[in-house]
Design a protein around this motif. Sequence first.
Motif, PDB file in Angstrom:
ATOM      1  N   ASP A 323       0.906  -1.215  -0.118  1.00 12.33           N
ATOM      2  CA  ASP A 323       0.075  -0.179   0.097  1.00 12.33           C
ATOM      3  C   ASP A 323       0.869   1.045   0.016  1.00 12.33           C
ATOM      4  OD1 ASP A 323       1.146   0.255   2.618  1.00 12.33           O
ATOM      5  OD2 ASP A 323      -0.813  -0.137   3.648  1.00 12.33           O
ATOM      6  N   GLU A 324       0.158   2.360  -0.084  1.00 14.59           N
ATOM      7  CA  GLU A 324       1.049   3.700  -0.045  1.00 14.59           C
ATOM      8  C   GLU A 324       2.027   4.022   1.038  1.00 14.59           C
ATOM      9  OE1 GLU A 324      -3.231   4.060   2.039  1.00 14.59           O
ATOM     10  OE2 GLU A 324      -2.230   3.224   0.163  1.00 14.59           O
ATOM     11  N   LEU A 328       2.269  -4.679   3.432  1.00 11.77           N
ATOM     12  CA  LEU A 328       1.800  -5.740   2.484  1.00 11.77           C
ATOM     13  C   LEU A 328       0.467  -5.843   2.883  1.00 11.77           C
ATOM     14  CD1 LEU A 328       4.512  -8.492   2.741  1.00 11.77           C
ATOM     15  CD2 LEU A 328       4.327  -6.991   0.856  1.00 11.77           C
ATOM     16  N   ARG A 329      -0.586  -5.984   1.786  1.00 13.17           N
ATOM     17  CA  ARG A 329      -1.930  -6.058   1.877  1.00 13.17           C
ATOM     18  C   ARG A 329      -2.603  -7.005   0.686  1.00 13.17           C
ATOM     19  NH1 ARG A 329      -5.186  -1.606   2.471  1.00 13.17           N
ATOM     20  NH2 ARG A 329      -6.988  -2.813   2.137  1.00 13.17           N
TER      21      ARG A 329
END
Length: 486
Positions: A323-324, A328-329
Amino acid sequence: MEHPYLLAGPVLLAAYALYSKRPKPEDIFTRPREAYGEALATHGPVIGVRRKGNLEYIVNHEYARYVLTCDRLFSFEQGSAAIMNLQPIMALTGGTLFRDLQDFVRDGIVARIDEIVYRIWPLFQRDAKDFVQLASEGIRSGRHPNCFDHFKGTIAETTLILLFGQDYVNHRNLEIVEDVSHGMAELTGQYQNFSLIGKYLPILWIVYTWIKVMLVSIPFGFLRVYGPKVWKDIDRYQEMAISGNLPPQNEPRNVLYLIVKTYAPPDGSRIGVLRRLYIAILLLCDRWASSTVVSQWVLYQLAVRPEYLGPLREELSRVLEEDENGDLRLTAASLREARLLDSFIREVMRLKGDTISTMRYTTCDVPLGNFVIPKGHFVTPMSTTVHENPEVFGENPCQFNGFQWAEQNKEAVMTGPAHIVFGLGRFACPGRVLAINEIKLIVFSLIARATPTLLEGKFEVADPLNTVTQPPKGTLVMRPLEKPYL
């Protein structure tokens, strides 16, 4: 014959043998696969069975597609309302309940699945981390946490966010959602097979559950707690919808707003009391915990088939995104790329033992094979004969092949004549896209941190007649990884 009484022994023995082979009423509940399967094999593609006070007609794979797709003769709405004990609600809503639910699930959830997965991912991350911690403590103490109960809370919070918005999320509201979900499960017969009264005195069961749920649980639970705020939000959302000053991107992102926007009178008058009650009914009927149930079937199968864990963890590493903030996602896009897990879920659903679940109701006298099924009777396919059909799945149709669907490019959400887990035709389950995403989030979040095992080394089927809404019975133990993936 000089001593005819000597024939009595062989005659009695033969009579006992025939009696012992005859399916017993209890077999319908304790061994339905065998009982229904033997009857279909003996008597042909259509049989009649008395269950819970009804004469139900069961068909095998030959007529499954016809029964599920010809709604003109076999009504989904009447069948579902009757088998789920919702006929009074159907009558109050003019018969549009299920069609309205389909529309709102399609427009309010499926159309926004990318945004929804992005919003709910942190919930699954948080609760998976908490559960693995509890599981680690349980290994030391011998008191293992219940995975199904734990993630029911996750699904309850997801439900609140999707239906009402983040403002509704608090401990008290979550408890009410779980209570209402349990009550609706009782009302729709999901626990009926566990009760002798439910099995053999179904009318008494229905009356009791209706009084308990509709006159006690919902009025003194859901309506007392949620009613005032929902009433105010309906007024507020109606003003937003009719003002014309709100850009679509700034509209509230919940199902309640979509329903209010749909039912707002064009003349600007307030939504009436009866319509508000109908909105409450739609919200109560909108979500069930089937994704939690199926996730348990998947985890239990992984526990007894550990050879699949390596490839699935490799896939997880491959599809994870940053993500920004560099964390981790998983997103809806990355979950769509998880083809191996998707295939494993589809295979678990195919072989977990569904018997009868997708019910239809005859709208007239219907010829079917060599029979004529009278108007006003239940008709349902025997799912096992569809999902284990050797003409489709070869000589060993019951052999588990977890990754075969990735090779065939068939996704878990796809329905078809040989895969009726989510139904078939225009009334196939509209919420299956969200359900599969939730299952993937639960499974990936857990196997990224721990290895599923079974304390007893095996599991049992809690309700052989209802594997759709009842998880397997066993003690799932999650053993933490030394180096977690998340």
